[in-house]
Design an enzyme around this catalytic site. Structure first.
Site, PDB file in Angstrom:
ATOM      1  N   ASP A 198       0.843  -1.192   0.000  1.00  0.00           N
ATOM      2  CA  ASP A 198       0.000   0.000   0.000  1.00  0.00           C
ATOM      3  C   ASP A 198       0.884   1.250   0.000  1.00  0.00           C
ATOM      4  OD1 ASP A 198       0.269   1.096   2.870  1.00  0.00           O
ATOM      5  OD2 ASP A 198      -0.258  -0.999   3.228  1.00  0.00           O
ATOM      6  N   ALA A 199       0.293   2.369  -0.334  1.00  0.00           N
ATOM      7  CA  ALA A 199       1.059   3.609  -0.515  1.00  0.00           C
ATOM      8  C   ALA A 199       1.811   4.009   0.745  1.00  0.00           C
ATOM      9  CB  ALA A 199       0.134   4.743  -0.953  1.00  0.00           C
TER      10      ALA A 199
END
Length: 248
Positions: free
Chosen positions: A113-114
């Site tokens: 995920d970011a």
């Protein structure tokens, strides 16, 4: 009777030349590998020095590890920085992977995920990518996570036994507390799960929200000294071990 990998007559390329061209050493060193019975051609051990093979179709293993013979196939290890999304093109205009791998035509295997960082693999080898992503091969991944608070003594045992999340149970393969204090703890976990944000959700469930997450290993491939945004090609024994991990 046809020899394994053989193309008949004087056609094909001598086995030791193919091995040398794949980076296994000099031709003389590759002849030694063959003489020692360390080379398999299409699943059979070969000790014959003059054997000729078709490098476009033959499957070679050295010491049980697959040798990549296709020069057009590449696998890359990337240290994904925080804030970069795991996509080659982000429709929202956020920083994505395309800016980190230049003009290489590769696709990412799995994702982070970011808000997370660390090791991400990219490849144009479709079969390798498929197997790495498939849950049946259970490729272990290692994460180093910083969590809020001092982790309780029973957290590790609970995570090893397994806990229930809203999309099913999850358990870790290994759990090690690296550092701990009243305000935060540094924990390393191994697991072969690939569900979305699984590590963060797991620690949320046991009362220790994650403040930083770094993936440091996928199977035999380690993040090592790569700095955020840096890449390196996975090749040689490391690539062979990665392919062996998914039965290639």
């Amino acid at each position: 009777m046809n020899e394994p990998g053989g193309s008949g007559g004087a056609e094909g390329v001598r086995l030791q030349k193919v091995l040398a061209g794949a980076g296994l050493g000099s031709r003389r060193a590759c002849e030694e590998l063959i003489a020692q019975g360390r080379v398999q051609v299409d699943g059979e051990v070969v000790r014959e020095q003059g054997m000729r093979v078709d490098p476009t179709t033959v499957v070679l293993h050295v010491d049980g590890m697959r040798v990549q013979l296709d020069p057009d196939l590449v696998t890359i290890a990337l240290h994904k920085p925080k804030g970069v999304v795991s996509s080659m093109h982000d429709e929202k205009g956020r920083p994505d992977l395309s800016g980190l791998v230049a003009d290489r035509r590769v696709f990412h295997v799995g994702r982070l995920d970011a808000d997370s960082e660390g090791l991400l693999l990219l490849t144009n080898d479709g079969e390798l990518a498929h197997r790495l992503a498939h849950p049946s091969y259970e490729v272990t991944k290692t994460y180093v996570v910083t969590v809020e608070g001092r982790v309780k003594p029973g957290v590790g045992q609970a995570l090893k036994r397994g806990i229930e999340l809203d999309d099913g149970p999850v358990r870790v393969d290994a759990y090690t507390v690296l550092e701990t204090s009243p305000r935060r703890s540094l924990v390393q976990v191994d697991l072969h799960e690939g569900r979305n944000r699984i590590v963060r959700r797991m620690f949320d469930a046991v009362g220790h929200p994650v403040t930083r997450l770094v993936r440091t290993r996928i199977g035999p491939v380690r993040l090592g000294q790569l700095k955020p945004g840096q890449t390196r090609v996975v090749a040689g024994n490391e690539l062979g071990a990665l392919m062996a991990a998914v039965d290639l």
